[in-house]
Design a protein around this motif. Structure first.
Motif, PDB file in Angstrom:
ATOM      1  N   HIS A  19      47.781  36.136  42.113  1.00  0.00           N
ATOM      2  CA  HIS A  19      46.613  35.493  42.724  1.00  0.00           C
ATOM      3  C   HIS A  19      46.612  33.988  42.624  1.00  0.00           C
ATOM      4  CE1 HIS A  19      44.217  38.813  44.193  1.00  0.00           C
ATOM      5  NE2 HIS A  19      44.925  39.503  43.320  1.00  0.00           N
ATOM      6  N   HIS A  20      47.364  33.437  41.679  1.00  0.00           N
ATOM      7  CA  HIS A  20      47.442  31.982  41.667  1.00  0.00           C
ATOM      8  C   HIS A  20      48.219  31.531  42.894  1.00  0.00           C
ATOM      9  CE1 HIS A  20      48.235  27.860  40.525  1.00  0.00           C
ATOM     10  NE2 HIS A  20      47.288  27.994  39.607  1.00  0.00           N
ATOM     11  N   GLU A  21      47.646  30.542  43.615  1.00  0.00           N
ATOM     12  CA  GLU A  21      48.220  30.185  44.906  1.00  0.00           C
ATOM     13  C   GLU A  21      49.660  29.693  44.806  1.00  0.00           C
ATOM     14  OE1 GLU A  21      45.317  27.221  46.049  1.00  0.00           O
ATOM     15  OE2 GLU A  21      46.702  25.598  45.590  1.00  0.00           O
ATOM     16  N   ALA A  22      50.047  29.194  43.635  1.00  0.00           N
ATOM     17  CA  ALA A  22      51.422  28.703  43.462  1.00  0.00           C
ATOM     18  C   ALA A  22      52.289  29.698  42.700  1.00  0.00           C
ATOM     19  CB  ALA A  22      51.414  27.359  42.747  1.00  0.00           C
ATOM     20  N   SER A  23      51.796  30.908  42.500  1.00  0.00           N
ATOM     21  CA  SER A  23      52.537  31.871  41.664  1.00  0.00           C
ATOM     22  C   SER A  23      53.942  32.124  42.186  1.00  0.00           C
ATOM     23  CB  SER A  23      51.767  33.181  41.536  1.00  0.00           C
ATOM     24  OG  SER A  23      51.546  33.762  42.804  1.00  0.00           O
ATOM     25  N   TRP A  24      54.090  32.097  43.517  1.00  0.00           N
ATOM     26  CA  TRP A  24      55.418  32.409  44.068  1.00  0.00           C
ATOM     27  C   TRP A  24      56.452  31.362  43.670  1.00  0.00           C
ATOM     28  CZ3 TRP A  24      58.232  29.423  47.497  1.00  0.00           C
ATOM     29  CH2 TRP A  24      57.551  28.369  48.138  1.00  0.00           C
ATOM     30  N   ARG A  25      56.000  30.141  43.320  1.00  0.00           N
ATOM     31  CA  ARG A  25      56.947  29.091  42.934  1.00  0.00           C
ATOM     32  C   ARG A  25      57.398  29.227  41.484  1.00  0.00           C
ATOM     33  NH1 ARG A  25      54.895  23.311  44.310  1.00  0.00           N
ATOM     34  NH2 ARG A  25      57.135  22.891  44.139  1.00  0.00           N
ATOM     35  N   HIS A  26      56.718  30.077  40.721  1.00  0.00           N
ATOM     36  CA  HIS A  26      57.114  30.277  39.334  1.00  0.00           C
ATOM     37  C   HIS A  26      58.553  30.816  39.300  1.00  0.00           C
ATOM     38  CE1 HIS A  26      57.197  31.927  35.257  1.00  0.00           C
ATOM     39  NE2 HIS A  26      56.175  31.134  34.983  1.00  0.00           N
ATOM     40  N   GLY A 270      35.162  39.603  40.315  1.00  0.00           N
ATOM     41  CA  GLY A 270      36.573  39.296  40.101  1.00  0.00           C
ATOM     42  C   GLY A 270      36.786  38.557  38.798  1.00  0.00           C
ATOM     43  N   ILE A 271      37.940  38.793  38.166  1.00  0.00           N
ATOM     44  CA  ILE A 271      38.321  38.021  36.985  1.00  0.00           C
ATOM     45  C   ILE A 271      39.830  37.815  37.020  1.00  0.00           C
ATOM     46  CG2 ILE A 271      38.500  40.079  35.500  1.00  0.00           C
ATOM     47  CD1 ILE A 271      37.502  38.278  33.173  1.00  0.00           C
ATOM     48  N   SER A 272      40.233  36.550  36.852  1.00  0.00           N
ATOM     49  CA  SER A 272      41.660  36.219  36.885  1.00  0.00           C
ATOM     50  C   SER A 272      42.056  35.657  35.531  1.00  0.00           C
ATOM     51  CB  SER A 272      41.939  35.194  37.995  1.00  0.00           C
ATOM     52  OG  SER A 272      43.331  34.959  38.087  1.00  0.00           O
ATOM     53  N   PRO A 273      42.655  36.484  34.673  1.00  0.00           N
ATOM     54  CA  PRO A 273      42.863  36.085  33.284  1.00  0.00           C
ATOM     55  C   PRO A 273      44.277  35.538  32.987  1.00  0.00           C
ATOM     56  CG  PRO A 273      43.028  38.482  33.493  1.00  0.00           C
ATOM     57  CD  PRO A 273      42.925  37.907  34.886  1.00  0.00           C
ATOM     58  N   PHE A 274      44.315  34.344  32.389  1.00  0.00           N
ATOM     59  CA  PHE A 274      45.552  33.831  31.758  1.00  0.00           C
ATOM     60  C   PHE A 274      45.466  34.184  30.280  1.00  0.00           C
ATOM     61  CE2 PHE A 274      45.352  31.139  35.506  1.00  0.00           C
ATOM     62  CZ  PHE A 274      46.681  31.011  35.887  1.00  0.00           C
ATOM     63  N   ILE A 275      46.375  35.012  29.815  1.00  0.00           N
ATOM     64  CA  ILE A 275      46.268  35.584  28.472  1.00  0.00           C
ATOM     65  C   ILE A 275      47.371  35.023  27.584  1.00  0.00           C
ATOM     66  CG2 ILE A 275      46.311  37.735  27.139  1.00  0.00           C
ATOM     67  CD1 ILE A 275      45.472  39.113  29.871  1.00  0.00           C
ATOM     68  N   GLY A 276      46.989  34.503  26.424  1.00  0.00           N
ATOM     69  CA  GLY A 276      47.958  34.011  25.445  1.00  0.00           C
ATOM     70  C   GLY A 276      47.641  34.581  24.081  1.00  0.00           C
ATOM     71  N   ALA A 360      42.596  27.065  42.467  1.00  0.00           N
ATOM     72  CA  ALA A 360      43.944  27.564  42.772  1.00  0.00           C
ATOM     73  C   ALA A 360      44.177  28.956  42.209  1.00  0.00           C
ATOM     74  CB  ALA A 360      44.999  26.602  42.225  1.00  0.00           C
ATOM     75  N   GLY A 361      43.483  29.292  41.142  1.00  0.00           N
ATOM     76  CA  GLY A 361      43.759  30.565  40.478  1.00  0.00           C
ATOM     77  C   GLY A 361      43.148  31.749  41.187  1.00  0.00           C
ATOM     78  N   GLY A 362      41.954  31.559  41.747  1.00  0.00           N
ATOM     79  CA  GLY A 362      41.289  32.744  42.284  1.00  0.00           C
ATOM     80  C   GLY A 362      40.388  32.458  43.459  1.00  0.00           C
ATOM     81  N   ARG A 363      40.599  31.312  44.117  1.00  0.00           N
ATOM     82  CA  ARG A 363      39.834  31.011  45.342  1.00  0.00           C
ATOM     83  C   ARG A 363      38.315  31.177  45.119  1.00  0.00           C
ATOM     84  NH1 ARG A 363      43.479  34.448  45.811  1.00  0.00           N
ATOM     85  NH2 ARG A 363      42.077  36.158  46.326  1.00  0.00           N
ATOM     86  N   GLY A 364      37.850  30.760  43.952  1.00  0.00           N
ATOM     87  CA  GLY A 364      36.422  30.860  43.661  1.00  0.00           C
ATOM     88  C   GLY A 364      36.102  31.982  42.691  1.00  0.00           C
ATOM     89  N   LEU A 394      42.401  40.071  38.924  1.00  0.00           N
ATOM     90  CA  LEU A 394      43.298  39.285  39.776  1.00  0.00           C
ATOM     91  C   LEU A 394      44.376  38.634  38.914  1.00  0.00           C
ATOM     92  CD1 LEU A 394      40.196  39.066  40.973  1.00  0.00           C
ATOM     93  CD2 LEU A 394      41.174  37.314  42.441  1.00  0.00           C
ATOM     94  N   PRO A 395      45.440  39.319  38.577  1.00  0.00           N
ATOM     95  CA  PRO A 395      46.472  38.706  37.738  1.00  0.00           C
ATOM     96  C   PRO A 395      47.083  37.491  38.440  1.00  0.00           C
ATOM     97  CG  PRO A 395      46.769  41.094  37.871  1.00  0.00           C
ATOM     98  CD  PRO A 395      45.775  40.706  38.921  1.00  0.00           C
ATOM     99  N   PRO A 396      47.176  36.364  37.732  1.00  0.00           N
ATOM    100  CA  PRO A 396      47.764  35.179  38.369  1.00  0.00           C
ATOM    101  C   PRO A 396      49.199  35.414  38.826  1.00  0.00           C
ATOM    102  CG  PRO A 396      46.583  34.578  36.374  1.00  0.00           C
ATOM    103  CD  PRO A 396      46.639  36.079  36.399  1.00  0.00           C
ATOM    104  N   LEU A 397      49.982  36.146  38.065  1.00  0.00           N
ATOM    105  CA  LEU A 397      51.387  36.405  38.393  1.00  0.00           C
ATOM    106  C   LEU A 397      51.669  37.898  38.207  1.00  0.00           C
ATOM    107  CD1 LEU A 397      54.224  35.072  39.038  1.00  0.00           C
ATOM    108  CD2 LEU A 397      54.632  35.149  36.555  1.00  0.00           C
ATOM    109  N   TYR A 398      52.186  38.521  39.306  1.00  0.00           N
ATOM    110  CA  TYR A 398      52.576  39.935  39.229  1.00  0.00           C
ATOM    111  C   TYR A 398      54.062  40.049  38.938  1.00  0.00           C
ATOM    112  CZ  TYR A 398      48.392  42.433  40.822  1.00  0.00           C
ATOM    113  OH  TYR A 398      47.150  43.018  40.900  1.00  0.00           O
TER     114      TYR A 398
END
Lengths: 451, 451
Positions: A19-26, A270-276, A360-364, A394-398
């Motif tokens: 879901h992060h708009e730049a995830s594909w560039r990772h 919706g929830i888009s979590p970055f987990i550390g 960028a992470g979740g479009r709102g 909404l995982p930022p990176l699948y």
């Protein structure tokens, strides 16, 4: 099961590389695999292994014209059909438009998905804003929101009648008499209305769930009324507990106003979590993704929401306080999203770059970063605080961030007795705790028999 | 491969329990399984094990109102998607209507099937006759045939442009620059026509086959012209070699008239074989099925074709010689089918019951009974006699009669060097020996670059 108390509903919102708009560039993204059906089958299997309620797909019948992200490579109902055959239990929710489909065709597509999946289909009902989509269907401009929702209501009434038009016991399959179908239990619907005329009956027996679960995702005023009347699950975007609570109370009240049981309407923000493993690690992960963004892309998306030009802004200057208060050409469905943006600006006074990162992470949608316990705490707080019946995740990176959620956060929720450890049903209605509807024609027949 | 000579194309036409109208009443039929997707997945796997070119599904967006046969339980494109995930090589051809779909939606559905299947989709293009279907789509009456075919041609032009609108190399996926799509290689189609206005572009990359294989099945005059211009495979119904030869020659001439290579149009008549180890056994099998028919059902089907009432006829009296020569209310697509019926009556002077039996097996398709060698001889005679490039096989009972065909007839055809023993390609175009089309926009770009 440790508990039989109220249970969370959790969906995985699928979206190409994440879901992060730049995830594909990772560097570890699946950018090269988003046109490969096994990519999505693998994601659905991971979500099912974690006992999530459903996977969900957004959709619009239009190309958004950006070169900076993957486009949809698959049409959602066929994509979910391919996921149905790769999974056994997880629900399958696709978005489809009441403005640009004929109800008979859409009834067949979702009915077939429900049958193929053994009762796991959900339909996210949208009216589709924007003139670009309209231009793909012979219209210069999209209808105004009130007209779109008027047609949507008629569409839902018609498609419900089609799905109800075969009574559950219409098929008799009697080899001896040569009767396969009791035609007295198959009903023409004879609908003639303002937007639609459909004679029916449907051309297939009633589906396993009777009809797919009705989902809705618009937060406009028309959208909320429509949801209160029709939706069984609602996907929504909120940045704060207070906003989510207000929305939750409003939707449940609207449902009651339509004579419905408020329990039969699940509100799922919706929830888009970055987990550390530590707060610092989670924050660094969030910032790593934001460094991958293309500011011109984010600015264009924000212009699309706000309906005004923003190209004159300096990225590292604060966002002008009143910029989203003017009378831009805001599309109806974007109003609530723009309010979310305006609230961020008012509350946090970000620079333009910081605001773009927030979006960028979740479009709102609510982008959070933290430890597994912190994420679980937030979920529990919203769930028990009258803000949510569950979440659309909404995982930022699948698949990495789905796996982080299911392997680290879900076990905490299970430990707290808030989420299932095994599926207890096999249909999406059963996962959500929704009744299977009785056919309105069967009800009429029963009433006629009784009188 | 024993030979590299001209090869037969062979499809399995799927149809609930089988093509004989009473097949579901057979004690060993799958009547209870026709709503179970694994029934069709099993059939497709059997057809693939025999290296057939494709499975095929007929369709109409309407319930035919009979209680004497199973109805379609699945929508065809979703059904084929489920078959795509259960197979690896076999082609997947679905029927869909140009009269009752929006081209953007249908482009997405078939495009997605082509991608999910790795390039195995075919589209049987129909215009859908009959007012019952029209009434499910807001129309009192179906448009007349000329208007339907006019829209069909425009529809095919539009959907072809949509499928061509992404050049094959539009996706670049450059993580470093942040460019996923080269937007210069994605083209709006800007179609404004008599029946349709579609701006485009399509919202997904070009599909594996460029576009699905275009199939056509109408034998009316309009249908033949449409086929000669557009179709890459044609399904047709003939009872005699002479009729099939005349049709074959006509279609190939029409294709040449449109500037096409006649090899790029495959003519595939239907054949419904009852196979026995002896002639007597085959004949008894044929008669066993006919004894299962419900005459009232068969008579109703025939009335539907002829557009006249037949209820006054005695079952065991000869069919009146001139009964199908009058001016019944014959739907255009039924004219050629009615001619088949009239020819049977003129040639064979059957009783009503005998005529119904002749039609019960394949609704006008060629029903044959004989030994495996006899069936193979007929196929070879038509194939080498300018009547067919292959066949659409209609097993009377699934899976038993498909298995009889693939285990007893196909090996003879292979032995004679007429049919593959292994797949040599992995797309339907490759199975049929058809080229992958170049995008018309890529051609224009190349021409512009060269000038």
């Amino acid at each position: 099961m440790r508990t039989m108390g109220r249970q969370l509903s959790l969906n995985a919102f699928l979206h190409d590389t994440g879901h992060h708009e730049a995830s594909w560039r990772h560097p570890e993204s699946g950018a090269e695999r988003v046109g490969d059906i096994t990519w999505y089958q693998d994601l659905a299997r991971r979500a099912e292994a974690a006992k999530l309620d459903a996977v969900f797909l957004a959709d619009g019948p239009v190309w958004w014209g950006t070169g900076h992200r993957p486009s949809n490579q698959f049409e959602p109902i066929t994509l979910l059909t391919a996921l149905a055959t790769a999974t056994e239990k997880i629900g399958l929710i696709a978005t489809a438009s009441t403005s640009y489909y004929a109800p008979y065709n859409l009834a067949r597509l979702f009915g077939s998905l429900d049958r193929i999946s053994g009762g796991r289909a959900g339909w996210n009902i949208v009216t589709t804003q924007g003139d670009e989509a309209a231009a793909n269907f012979g219209q210069d401009r999209a209808a105004d929101p009130a007209t779109r929702y008027e047609r949507a209501q008629e569409f839902v009434d018609v498609i419900t009648k089609l799905w109800d038009s075969w009574e559950d016991d219409a098929e008799v399959v009697d080899r001896t008499s040569g009767v396969f179908v009791d035609t007295a239990k198959v009903h023409a619907i004879n609908h003639v209305g303002k937007h639609l005329s459909v004679k029916g009956p449907f051309n297939a027996p009633r589906t396993p769930q009777g009809r797919p679960v009705y989902v809705q995702a618009g937060s406009s005023n028309d959208g909320r009324n429509f949801a209160g009347r029709n939706a069984e699950a609602i996907f929504t975007a909120h940045q704060t507990l207070a906003d989510a609570q207000a929305f939750y109370a409003d939707i449940k009240a609207k449902a009651v106003g339509f004579g419905r049981d408020p329990e039969s309407v699940k509100v799922l923000p919706g929830i888009s979590p970055f987990i550390g493993d530590t707060e610092a690690e989670a924050r660094e992960l969030y910032e790593e993704f934001n460094r991958l963004t293309v500011p011109a892309y984010g600015l264009k998306q924000l212009e699309g929401i706000a309906g005004i030009s923003l190209s004159h802004l300096e990225l590292d200057e604060p966002v002008p306080a009143d910029i989203f208060g003017g009378a831009g050409n805001v599309l109806d469905n974007n109003r609530s999203r723009l309010q979310v943006v305006a609230n961020i600006v008012e509350r946090d006074r970000p620079t333009v770059r910081q605001l773009l990162h927030r979006l960028a992470g979740g479009r709102g949608h609510n982008v959070v970063h933290g430890t597994p316990v912190q994420i679980a705490d937030t979920i529990q707080e919203w769930f028990e605080g009258g803000a949510a019946d569950g979440f659309n995740v909404l995982p930022p990176l699948y698949p990495q961030h789905l796996d982080a959620f299911t392997s680290k956060v879900v076990p905490i929720l299970q430990e707290r007795g808030l989420f299932r450890t095994e599926y207890t049903g096999s249909t999406l209605r059963e996962h959500y705790g929704l009744d299977r509807p009785v056919s309105q024609y069967a009800e009429q027949s029963a009433a006629a028999d009784a009188s």
